[in-house]
Motif scaffolding. Structure first.
Motif, PDB file in Angstrom:
ATOM      1  N   LYS A  18       0.838  -1.200   0.000  1.00  0.00           N
ATOM      2  CA  LYS A  18       0.000   0.000   0.000  1.00  0.00           C
ATOM      3  C   LYS A  18       0.872   1.248   0.000  1.00  0.00           C
ATOM      4  O   LYS A  18       2.039   1.195   0.364  1.00  0.00           O
ATOM      5  CB  LYS A  18      -0.949   0.000   1.197  1.00  0.00           C
ATOM      6  N   ARG A  19       0.264   2.343  -0.451  1.00  0.00           N
ATOM      7  CA  ARG A  19       0.964   3.626  -0.449  1.00  0.00           C
ATOM      8  C   ARG A  19       1.026   4.130   0.986  1.00  0.00           C
ATOM      9  O   ARG A  19       0.062   4.032   1.724  1.00  0.00           O
ATOM     10  CB  ARG A  19       0.204   4.664  -1.292  1.00  0.00           C
ATOM     11  N   VAL A  20       2.168   4.693   1.360  1.00  0.00           N
ATOM     12  CA  VAL A  20       2.296   5.252   2.707  1.00  0.00           C
ATOM     13  C   VAL A  20       2.675   6.732   2.658  1.00  0.00           C
ATOM     14  O   VAL A  20       2.872   7.361   3.683  1.00  0.00           O
ATOM     15  CB  VAL A  20       3.317   4.457   3.573  1.00  0.00           C
ATOM     16  N   THR A  25      -2.429   8.380   0.653  1.00  0.00           N
ATOM     17  CA  THR A  25      -3.309   8.036   1.779  1.00  0.00           C
ATOM     18  C   THR A  25      -4.438   9.055   1.963  1.00  0.00           C
ATOM     19  O   THR A  25      -5.186   8.989   2.927  1.00  0.00           O
ATOM     20  CB  THR A  25      -2.490   7.919   3.082  1.00  0.00           C
ATOM     21  N   GLU A  31      -5.274   3.485  -2.175  1.00  0.00           N
ATOM     22  CA  GLU A  31      -4.132   3.256  -1.276  1.00  0.00           C
ATOM     23  C   GLU A  31      -3.475   1.905  -1.551  1.00  0.00           C
ATOM     24  O   GLU A  31      -2.266   1.756  -1.469  1.00  0.00           O
ATOM     25  CB  GLU A  31      -4.645   3.316   0.163  1.00  0.00           C
TER      26      GLU A  31
END
Length: 160
Positions: A18-20, A25, A31
């Protein structure tokens, strides 16, 4: 502008992460990220290359050519919006990752793919990934890669 060829990569395995980063986010942003680790003969085989490390010493390391395709929208198994990228390597790289029972080769390849996607698309991905039982996620897409058959071959010439 380098000559390119269009390829349809073959399945390998899938990374789920997932994107952090902030943009990934935000509410409404997709995400969840899938990376299809694919294979195609058109991508060069890995080679050992010498380079300088941070201390300026010459070290030898494995250089794994990897082609990253554009982001595409897809849905996960529950219908949640996600983004999928295709990362294409030479088939020998996928074979080695599958044959290595320690999982080190596969982890190395996963970390490499995460790094390539982050660098190319200026995003931050969670390094704690999962490996779902799928071999490919989303609609199959073609990808344009450099045409290596037309690349000039460089060879060392010794002084004699």
């Amino acid at each position: 502008n380098e000559a390119g060829i269009d390829i349809t990569p073959e399945s390998g395995f899938v990374i789920k992460t997932k994107r952090v980063d902030e943009a990934g986010t935000k509410p409404g942003a997709a995400e969840k990220v899938f990376i299809n680790l694919c294979q195609h003969e058109g991508v060069e085989k890995p080679v050992m290359k010498k380079r300088l490390n941070d201390e300026g010493e010459e070290v030898e390391g494995l250089n794994v050519p990897l082609s990253v395709g554009p982001p595409r929208a897809c849905d996960d198994a529950k219908g949640v919006k996600a983004i999928v990228y295709d990362c294409v390597v030479h088939p020998s790289v996928i074979d080695e990752a599958r044959e290595d029972e320690t999982g080190n080769q596969q982890n190395f390849l996963c970390q490499l793919a995460l790094q390539y996607v982050e660098q190319k698309y200026k995003c931050e991905l969670d390094r704690k990934y999962k490996l779902p039982k799928a071999s490919y996620k989303g609609e199959r897409a073609t990808q344009r890669i450099k045409d290596r058959s037309k690349a000039a071959k460089i060879s060392e010439v010794s002084d004699s």
